[in-house]
Scaffold this motif. Structure first.
Motif, PDB file in Angstrom:
ATOM      1  N   PHE A 116      -3.697  -4.841   4.501  1.00  0.00           N
ATOM      2  CA  PHE A 116      -4.926  -4.719   3.709  1.00  0.00           C
ATOM      3  C   PHE A 116      -5.316  -3.250   3.536  1.00  0.00           C
ATOM      4  O   PHE A 116      -5.569  -2.780   2.425  1.00  0.00           O
ATOM      5  N   LEU A 117      -5.354  -2.513   4.649  1.00  0.00           N
ATOM      6  CA  LEU A 117      -5.785  -1.116   4.583  1.00  0.00           C
ATOM      7  C   LEU A 117      -4.754  -0.244   3.877  1.00  0.00           C
ATOM      8  O   LEU A 117      -5.128   0.720   3.189  1.00  0.00           O
ATOM      9  N   ARG A 118      -3.469  -0.550   4.022  1.00  0.00           N
ATOM     10  CA  ARG A 118      -2.452   0.259   3.372  1.00  0.00           C
ATOM     11  C   ARG A 118      -2.651   0.251   1.856  1.00  0.00           C
ATOM     12  O   ARG A 118      -2.516   1.281   1.192  1.00  0.00           O
ATOM     13  N   THR A 119      -2.989  -0.910   1.306  1.00  0.00           N
ATOM     14  CA  THR A 119      -3.219  -0.998  -0.136  1.00  0.00           C
ATOM     15  C   THR A 119      -4.443  -0.195  -0.550  1.00  0.00           C
ATOM     16  O   THR A 119      -4.398   0.592  -1.505  1.00  0.00           O
ATOM     17  N   ARG A 120      -5.552  -0.363   0.173  1.00  0.00           N
ATOM     18  CA  ARG A 120      -6.792   0.337  -0.197  1.00  0.00           C
ATOM     19  C   ARG A 120      -6.654   1.847   0.000  1.00  0.00           C
ATOM     20  O   ARG A 120      -7.047   2.625  -0.858  1.00  0.00           O
ATOM     21  N   VAL A 121      -6.101   2.249   1.123  1.00  0.00           N
ATOM     22  CA  VAL A 121      -5.933   3.674   1.381  1.00  0.00           C
ATOM     23  C   VAL A 121      -4.925   4.271   0.402  1.00  0.00           C
ATOM     24  O   VAL A 121      -5.100   5.394  -0.084  1.00  0.00           O
ATOM     25  N   GLY A 122      -3.875   3.523   0.080  1.00  0.00           N
ATOM     26  CA  GLY A 122      -2.875   4.017  -0.862  1.00  0.00           C
ATOM     27  C   GLY A 122      -3.467   4.340  -2.220  1.00  0.00           C
ATOM     28  O   GLY A 122      -3.112   5.354  -2.842  1.00  0.00           O
ATOM     29  N   ILE A 123      -4.382   3.503  -2.689  1.00  0.00           N
ATOM     30  CA  ILE A 123      -5.032   3.760  -3.977  1.00  0.00           C
ATOM     31  C   ILE A 123      -5.859   5.036  -3.911  1.00  0.00           C
ATOM     32  O   ILE A 123      -5.841   5.881  -4.810  1.00  0.00           O
ATOM     33  N   LEU A 144       1.829  10.508   3.190  1.00  0.00           N
ATOM     34  CA  LEU A 144       1.734   9.568   4.309  1.00  0.00           C
ATOM     35  C   LEU A 144       3.029   8.783   4.407  1.00  0.00           C
ATOM     36  O   LEU A 144       3.495   8.207   3.418  1.00  0.00           O
ATOM     37  N   PHE A 145       3.615   8.759   5.603  1.00  0.00           N
ATOM     38  CA  PHE A 145       4.847   8.017   5.814  1.00  0.00           C
ATOM     39  C   PHE A 145       4.543   6.693   6.502  1.00  0.00           C
ATOM     40  O   PHE A 145       3.904   6.663   7.559  1.00  0.00           O
ATOM     41  N   ASP A 146       5.023   5.580   5.914  1.00  0.00           N
ATOM     42  CA  ASP A 146       4.800   4.266   6.510  1.00  0.00           C
ATOM     43  C   ASP A 146       5.539   4.118   7.836  1.00  0.00           C
ATOM     44  O   ASP A 146       5.049   3.476   8.760  1.00  0.00           O
ATOM     45  N   ALA A 147       6.737   4.681   7.903  1.00  0.00           N
ATOM     46  CA  ALA A 147       7.513   4.642   9.146  1.00  0.00           C
ATOM     47  C   ALA A 147       7.486   6.024   9.785  1.00  0.00           C
ATOM     48  O   ALA A 147       7.385   7.038   9.088  1.00  0.00           O
ATOM     49  N   SER A 148       7.562   6.057  11.100  1.00  0.00           N
ATOM     50  CA  SER A 148       7.515   7.346  11.784  1.00  0.00           C
ATOM     51  C   SER A 148       8.794   8.131  11.503  1.00  0.00           C
ATOM     52  O   SER A 148       9.899   7.591  11.508  1.00  0.00           O
TER      53      SER A 148
END
Length: 304
Positions: free
Chosen positions: A163-170, A214-218
């Motif tokens: 949920f947050l990844r989508t909102r923050v990504g926008i 921002l990287f989704d994976a480390s």
């Protein structure tokens, strides 16, 4: 045409170049907002040049606020034309504990529709620093504590992260187009569980004017110097919600910091837990408050 304000009567009017300078929105975008979306309606000179009043500039700032909250540009006009809601009396208000419980209930029920309603409501009524300090950070801290031994914790965590990844990504997308600040790479430490803190810190970073990768994976530590070089980053920010291995904190991170030409900064619970281990070393420890951490980073970069 002069870039100075034009004064027919008492109303100041500004040419498009001046409006672009004042708002940070380039001329091409301003024209698109007018022609494609009908978001602004500047006046015209006899020769067809656009002139913007102070009301237009305020409307542009409102558009930027909605875009910053993750609203698609095609939906902004409808929101702008809605009557302004009266200020809530108690704001859903001063009773932050009630709001936090509403969020927690929605997350535990995996009710993403309700979560979306709560998120949009909060971001529309309060500035991001308030939402961060009163809602997002306390909620993540609450779940980080209870998820340790809870059945279904992984499902809740992944649902909230998605949920947050989508909102923050926008917000990152629009922020990276509009912000003029330094480039910042944000990644979690290798082996860190989940990316909730990474998302909160990225949200704070774009609010503070950074352009964020921002990287989704480390990233592997060995790849980080190359990432900084290739992406022309001004700083590398690493975060984690846990204490991490002593060898990573005491040896590998200081060694990485010495390989970089830009600051290596640590944020999130790991920064609070491991502050003493990193004292007086090359790694900058910014604490576990996302808004304060990014403000400290801004000051750090200005003083270099």
């Amino acid at each position: 045409m002069s870039t100075q304000a034009i004064h027919p009567g008492d109303a100041a009017l500004y040419p498009i170049r001046e409006v672009s300078r004042l708002t940070g929105v380039n001329s091409v975008t301003l024209r698109a907002w007018e022609r494609r979306y009908g978001l602004i309606r500047p006046q015209r000179t006899p020769k067809g040049h656009r002139l913007y009043a102070q009301d237009d500039i305020e409307r542009i700032e409102q558009i930027l606020q909605w875009l910053g909250r993750g609203v698609p540009v095609s939906q902004v006009r409808e929101l702008l034309e809605q009557p302004k809601p009266e200020a809530p009396s108690t704001p859903i208000s001063n009773d932050w504990s009630v709001q936090r419980q509403q969020w927690i209930t929605a997350i535990e029920a995996l009710d993403l529709q309700r979560l979306d309603e709560l998120y949009n409501q909060s971001m529309a009524l309060y500035p991001l620093p308030v939402c961060m300090n009163e809602l997002f950070k306390p909620i993540v801290e609450t779940f980080e504590e209870c998820w340790r031994d809870q059945i279904g914790a992984a499902l809740q965590r992944h649902s909230l992260e998605s949920f947050l990844r989508t909102r923050v990504g926008i917000r990152l997308y629009h922020g990276n187009l509009l912000n003029k600040g330094p480039h910042l790479i944000i990644s979690r430490l290798p082996g860190s569980h989940g990316m909730l803190w990474e998302l909160l810190i990225a949200l704070a970073a774009v609010h503070e004017g950074f352009r964020v990768r921002l990287f989704d994976a480390s990233l592997p530590l060995s790849d980080m110097p190359l990432a900084v070089q290739r992406l022309k980053a001004s700083a590398l920010l690493l975060c984690s919600s846990q204490a991490e291995r002593s060898d990573l904190i005491r040896r590998q991170l200081p060694r990485l910091a010495e390989q970089l030409d830009v600051p290596l900064v640590l944020c999130g619970p790991v920064a609070r837990i491991r502050q003493a281990d990193l004292a007086d070393g090359p790694v900058e420890v910014l604490g576990d408050d996302p808004m304060q951490a990014l403000q400290r980073l801004t000051s750090l970069l200005k003083n270099q």
